[in-house]
Structures are given as C-alpha cells and as structure tokens.
Design an enzyme around this catalytic site. Structure first.
Site, PDB file in Angstrom:
ATOM      1  N   HIS A 144       0.838  -1.186   0.000  1.00 53.65           N
ATOM      2  CA  HIS A 144       0.000   0.000   0.000  1.00 53.65           C
ATOM      3  C   HIS A 144       0.881   1.248   0.000  1.00 53.65           C
ATOM      4  O   HIS A 144       2.090   1.174   0.216  1.00 53.65           O
ATOM      5  CB  HIS A 144      -0.936   0.017   1.217  1.00 53.65           C
TER       6      HIS A 144
HETATM    7  C1  T46 Z   1       2.793   0.782   6.958  1.00 51.75           C
HETATM    8  C2  T46 Z   1       3.601  -0.447   7.197  1.00 51.75           C
HETATM    9  C3  T46 Z   1       5.065  -0.167   7.348  1.00 51.75           C
HETATM   10  C4  T46 Z   1      -4.349  -0.745  13.565  1.00 51.75           C
HETATM   11  O1  T46 Z   1      -5.449  -1.005  14.093  1.00 51.75           O
HETATM   12  N1  T46 Z   1      -3.685   0.379  13.948  1.00 51.75           N
HETATM   13  C5  T46 Z   1      -2.477   0.721  13.407  1.00 51.75           C
HETATM   14  O2  T46 Z   1      -1.898   1.763  13.801  1.00 51.75           O
HETATM   15  C6  T46 Z   1      -1.921  -0.132  12.383  1.00 51.75           C
HETATM   16  C7  T46 Z   1      -0.593   0.232  11.744  1.00 51.75           C
HETATM   17  C8  T46 Z   1      -2.602  -1.247  12.021  1.00 51.75           C
HETATM   18  N2  T46 Z   1      -3.808  -1.554  12.615  1.00 51.75           N
HETATM   19  C9  T46 Z   1      -4.487  -2.802  12.231  1.00 51.75           C
HETATM   20  C10 T46 Z   1      -5.070  -2.818  10.830  1.00 51.75           C
HETATM   21  C11 T46 Z   1      -4.956  -4.273  10.437  1.00 51.75           C
HETATM   22  O3  T46 Z   1      -6.099  -4.964  10.880  1.00 51.75           O
HETATM   23  O4  T46 Z   1      -3.514  -3.850  12.256  1.00 51.75           O
HETATM   24  C12 T46 Z   1      -3.751  -4.795  11.233  1.00 51.75           C
HETATM   25  C13 T46 Z   1      -2.522  -5.001  10.373  1.00 51.75           C
HETATM   26  O5  T46 Z   1      -2.237  -3.782   9.661  1.00 51.75           O
HETATM   27  P1  T46 Z   1      -1.706  -3.771   8.150  1.00 51.75           P
HETATM   28  O6  T46 Z   1      -2.212  -4.947   7.425  1.00 51.75           O
HETATM   29  O7  T46 Z   1      -1.988  -2.415   7.591  1.00 51.75           O
HETATM   30  O8  T46 Z   1      -0.124  -3.947   8.391  1.00 51.75           O
HETATM   31  P2  T46 Z   1       1.056  -3.816   7.325  1.00 51.75           P
HETATM   32  O9  T46 Z   1       2.213  -4.500   7.937  1.00 51.75           O
HETATM   33  O10 T46 Z   1       0.637  -4.234   5.973  1.00 51.75           O
HETATM   34  O11 T46 Z   1       1.343  -2.223   7.238  1.00 51.75           O
HETATM   35  C14 T46 Z   1       1.750  -1.493   8.375  1.00 51.75           C
HETATM   36  C15 T46 Z   1       1.004  -0.167   8.448  1.00 51.75           C
HETATM   37  O12 T46 Z   1      -0.409  -0.409   8.420  1.00 51.75           O
HETATM   38  C16 T46 Z   1       1.357   0.767   7.323  1.00 51.75           C
HETATM   39  O13 T46 Z   1       0.899   2.068   7.616  1.00 51.75           O
HETATM   40  O14 T46 Z   1       3.264   1.711   6.343  1.00 51.75           O
HETATM   41  O15 T46 Z   1       3.153  -1.231   8.313  1.00 51.75           O
END
Ligand code: T46
Length: 143
Positions: free
Chosen positions: A51
């Site tokens: 993303h």
């Molecule tokens: C990024 C990369 C480096 C939350 O509820 N609060 C938060 O602050 C974050 C970051 C995530 N979440 C929840 C949303 C999803 O259900 O945690 C779960 C996993 O998040 P996500 O799939 O977005 O994780 P990554 O590793 O794909 O991405 C994350 C960050 O979301 C993003 O901003 O830049 O790490």
C-alpha cells in the site's frame, strides 16, 4: 534514495553497560510523532504492506533482527535493508511499500505522524499509480 524517502542515522551511546539510541521528534525525526506501532513474529516468507499512504509520514526502525523494504513510485524503486537499530528509513506521502525477508527475530518499530486512518491508505496498485502520477506532477519531492 527515491523521492519522498531518506535514511536517518541516530547517535548511539555504547558503553560497558550496553547500547542506547535516543530518538527525538523534531530533532531526529522530521515530524511530530502521534503514533507508534511495531511488527514482530512475522512468519518465514511473509510479505506485508502492499500500500501507499496519501499524507502519512513514517520512520521505520528495525530495532532487532533484519527486514527488507521495497519502496516504489511510478518512476523509481529501491530495496532497503534495515538491520541496524541506529538507522531509520523515512517514508513520506505517496510511496508504495512492501516489507519482506523478515528475520525470525525481527522487530520493526514504526513512528508515524498521524493516528491510524484507513482512508489514508491506497491498497490498489493501479489506483496508487494514477494518484501518484498526479501527486508527483504537481507536488514533486517534499524531502
Ligand atoms: C505501513 C507499514 C510499514 C491498527 O489497528 N492500527 C495501526 O496503527 C496499524 C498500523 C494497524 N492496525 C491494524 C489494521 C490491520 O487490521 O492492524 C492490522 C494489520 O495492519 P496492516 O495490514 O496495515 O499492516 P502492514 O504490515 O501491511 O502495514 C503497516 C502499516 O499499516 C502501514 O501504515 O506503512 O506497516
């Protein structure tokens, strides 16, 4: 480094009692820190991210172990190895990112400029490319 990304180096205090790295918003990090999260226990072979953010600025620090980060715009891309707790990868707006090759002991600490806002994410690459081309044509580089 590609547009809207940069490397940040922190000062390390290492003495006979161990190491310490201070990180100060404003001084070491070029934005006010509103949120901190960390990613750990990532299974072998998992790739995360896929993303971009429209406005969010972040600094990624691998405080233990190692991880690679693909950062990409419609025009250029880079793969950054984070394996040093004295180094951060700054990622500004409109940069696509994927995190991969997590070592089993990796802990990726992320400092973020805003609270969690799902509407700031662009998760579809084609949509990202369209928005990013317009962004870089008008805004250009911010850092
Ligand atoms: C990024 C990369 C480096 C939350 O509820 N609060 C938060 O602050 C974050 C970051 C995530 N979440 C929840 C949303 C999803 O259900 O945690 C779960 C996993 O998040 P996500 O799939 O977005 O994780 P990554 O590793 O794909 O991405 C994350 C960050 O979301 C993003 O901003 O830049 O790490």
């Amino acid at each position: 480094m590609i547009k809207n990304t940069s490397e940040i180096k922190f000062k390390k205090y290492l003495d006979k009692w161990g190491g310490l790295v201070p990180v100060e918003a404003g001084n070491d990090i070029p934005f006010d820190i509103k949120r901190v999260y960390y990613i750990f226990e990532v299974k072998d072979g998992v790739r995360r991210g896929f993303h971009s953010h429209r406005d969010l600025e972040q600094a990624l620090i691998c405080v233990h172990g190692s991880v690679k980060i693909l950062v990409k715009t419609p025009y250029e891309e880079d793969n950054i190895l984070l394996d040093d707790p004295t180094k951060a990868l700054y990622i500004g707006p409109m940069v696509w990112r994927e995190m991969y090759d997590f070592s089993p002991d990796a802990v990726l600490l992320v400092l973020a400029s805003e609270h969690y806002t799902e509407s700031d994410y662009i998760r579809d690459y084609d949509k990202y490319e369209t928005e990013a081309k317009a962004y870089f044509a008008s805004e250009g580089e911010i850092r």
